[in-house]
Design a protein around this motif. Structure first.
Motif, mmCIF file in Angstrom:
data_model
loop_
_atom_site.group_PDB
_atom_site.id
_atom_site.type_symbol
_atom_site.label_atom_id
_atom_site.label_comp_id
_atom_site.label_asym_id
_atom_site.label_seq_id
_atom_site.Cartn_x
_atom_site.Cartn_y
_atom_site.Cartn_z
ATOM 1 N N HIS A 164 0.834 -1.202 0.000
ATOM 2 C CA HIS A 164 0.000 0.000 0.000
ATOM 3 C C HIS A 164 0.873 1.258 0.000
ATOM 4 N N ILE A 165 1.912 1.247 0.819
ATOM 5 C CA ILE A 165 2.828 2.393 0.864
ATOM 6 C C ILE A 165 3.513 2.568 -0.490
ATOM 7 N N TYR A 166 3.964 1.463 -1.058
ATOM 8 C CA TYR A 166 4.673 1.513 -2.334
ATOM 9 C C TYR A 166 3.780 2.026 -3.459
ATOM 10 N N MET A 167 2.559 1.511 -3.529
ATOM 11 C CA MET A 167 1.652 1.914 -4.609
ATOM 12 C C MET A 167 1.149 3.336 -4.407
ATOM 13 N N THR A 168 1.124 3.798 -3.157
ATOM 14 C CA THR A 168 0.715 5.178 -2.878
ATOM 15 C C THR A 168 1.791 6.162 -3.300
ATOM 16 N N GLY A 169 3.041 5.718 -3.226
ATOM 17 C CA GLY A 169 4.143 6.557 -3.665
ATOM 18 C C GLY A 169 4.790 7.368 -2.567
ATOM 19 N N GLY A 170 4.482 7.067 -1.319
ATOM 20 C CA GLY A 170 5.079 7.802 -0.201
ATOM 21 C C GLY A 170 4.444 7.395 1.105
ATOM 22 N N ALA A 171 4.753 8.135 2.158
ATOM 23 C CA ALA A 171 4.222 7.828 3.482
ATOM 24 C C ALA A 171 2.695 7.850 3.478
ATOM 25 N N VAL A 172 2.111 6.961 4.281
ATOM 26 C CA VAL A 172 0.658 6.804 4.346
ATOM 27 C C VAL A 172 0.176 7.166 5.749
ATOM 28 N N LEU A 232 5.210 -5.811 -6.687
ATOM 29 C CA LEU A 232 4.469 -5.426 -7.883
ATOM 30 C C LEU A 232 3.932 -6.661 -8.613
ATOM 31 N N GLN A 233 4.687 -7.725 -8.611
ATOM 32 C CA GLN A 233 4.228 -8.968 -9.234
ATOM 33 C C GLN A 233 3.033 -9.553 -8.483
ATOM 34 N N LYS A 234 3.043 -9.436 -7.158
ATOM 35 C CA LYS A 234 1.895 -9.896 -6.371
ATOM 36 C C LYS A 234 0.666 -9.028 -6.676
ATOM 37 N N MET A 235 0.888 -7.737 -6.814
ATOM 38 C CA MET A 235 -0.192 -6.816 -7.154
ATOM 39 C C MET A 235 -0.770 -7.157 -8.531
ATOM 40 N N ALA A 236 0.108 -7.413 -9.484
ATOM 41 C CA ALA A 236 -0.322 -7.736 -10.841
ATOM 42 C C ALA A 236 -1.130 -9.035 -10.863
ATOM 43 N N HIS A 286 1.752 -2.471 -15.963
ATOM 44 C CA HIS A 286 0.495 -1.708 -15.992
ATOM 45 C C HIS A 286 0.623 -0.451 -15.126
ATOM 46 N N TRP A 287 1.401 -0.561 -14.045
ATOM 47 C CA TRP A 287 1.662 0.585 -13.173
ATOM 48 C C TRP A 287 3.029 1.137 -13.575
ATOM 49 N N CYS A 288 3.021 2.048 -14.517
ATOM 50 C CA CYS A 288 4.256 2.491 -15.188
ATOM 51 C C CYS A 288 5.295 3.038 -14.217
ATOM 52 N N GLU A 289 4.864 3.941 -13.331
ATOM 53 C CA GLU A 289 5.815 4.599 -12.435
ATOM 54 C C GLU A 289 6.447 3.605 -11.472
ATOM 55 N N GLN A 290 5.596 2.748 -10.874
ATOM 56 C CA GLN A 290 6.107 1.763 -9.921
ATOM 57 C C GLN A 290 6.990 0.719 -10.623
ATOM 58 N N TYR A 291 6.610 0.355 -11.847
ATOM 59 C CA TYR A 291 7.389 -0.645 -12.587
ATOM 60 C C TYR A 291 8.771 -0.095 -12.930
ATOM 61 N N LYS A 292 8.826 1.164 -13.319
ATOM 62 C CA LYS A 292 10.104 1.792 -13.632
ATOM 63 C C LYS A 292 11.006 1.812 -12.400
ATOM 64 N N GLU A 293 10.424 2.171 -11.255
ATOM 65 C CA GLU A 293 11.199 2.204 -10.012
ATOM 66 C C GLU A 293 11.681 0.817 -9.626
ATOM 67 N N ALA A 294 10.803 -0.169 -9.789
ATOM 68 C CA ALA A 294 11.140 -1.550 -9.384
ATOM 69 C C ALA A 294 12.232 -2.140 -10.262
ATOM 70 N N THR A 295 12.181 -1.904 -11.559
ATOM 71 C CA THR A 295 13.163 -2.497 -12.465
ATOM 72 C C THR A 295 14.491 -1.758 -12.467
ATOM 73 N N GLU A 296 14.490 -0.531 -11.948
ATOM 74 C CA GLU A 296 15.743 0.217 -11.831
ATOM 75 C C GLU A 296 16.388 0.031 -10.472
#
Length: 226
Positions: free
Chosen positions: A123-131, A198-202, A211-221
């Protein structure tokens, strides 16, 4: 005719004894690190020094060498590594996996607690910051993982997983404006691959990870563990 055995100098004997003592200290250091890894809580260099001094009478000048060699054994044989982190009380160590994981390796054996942690990190990761704390409880309740008034369950996040450094639970603001927040802890940052989440989310949403472009870019980098 008997052969005379070569003399071994006192210096050579002392050197061999020192090597044996150092080897024993390394083994003891590895045992101690595994003991501390069991509860996932951070520990200080002074804790290692005290333990080695008590069990092996290891001179303080040898401790850095012992820790370095113990860390090599952890990586090569057991797939773990020591990571030094900063804290309010000074630098500390945590023990983390030195390889990609297929599940979270919290010391908590309760699978429902591990699912709770996975969901919170996701949830924190997909939100993009502190929750915000209230938003976290709402999300977990809607996901069917934590009932609204389950205060014992909430302590798993605010206490157990915070002490283990999977989560950072902190307050921002003062007075009536104060609010508690969750973000990834230092152990999660070091140990949990974002692509794993992200794979669990997918899989849950029948999507591809990208499908989640921003998170996928961060995860693969994300840099791989050394």
């Amino acid at each position: 005719m008997s052969q005379r055995r070569p003399n071994r100098s006192t210096a050579n004997i002392a050197e061999e004894d020192d090597d044996l003592a150092l080897d024993e200290a390394v083994k003891e250091c590895v045992r101690y690190i595994f003991y501390r890894e069991g509860n996932k809580t951070p520990f200080k260099r002074a804790d290692i020094v005290k333990h080695l001094s008590t069990t092996c009478q290891t001179p303080s000048g040898d401790v850095n060498t012992v820790i370095s060699r113990a860390n090599q054994i952890l990586k090569k044989i057991y797939g773990y590594k020591l990571v030094q982190i900063a804290s309010k009380s000074g630098n500390q160590f945590i023990v983390i996996l030195n390889e990609e994981c297929e599940s979270l390796h919290s010391s908590n054996s309760d699978s429902s607690h591990r699912r709770l942690l996975t969901a919170a990190l996701m949830h924190i990761y997909m939100t993009g910051g502190a929750v915000k704390e209230d938003e976290m409880w709402k999300f977990l309740a809607e996901a069917g993982l934590l009932e609204e008034n389950n205060h014992t369950g909430r302590k798993i996040l605010t206490n157990t997983f915070t002490k283990q450094l999977y989560l950072h639970y902190f307050k921002v603001g003062e007075g009536d404006l104060a609010k508690n927040m969750f973000e990834w802890g230092q152990r999660a940052t070091e140990e949990v691959p974002k692509l794993f989440l992200l794979q669990k989310m997918a899989k849950a949403f029948d999507k591809q990870p990208d499908h989640w472009c921003e998170q996928y870019k961060e995860a693969t980098e994300e840099p791989m563990g050394e």
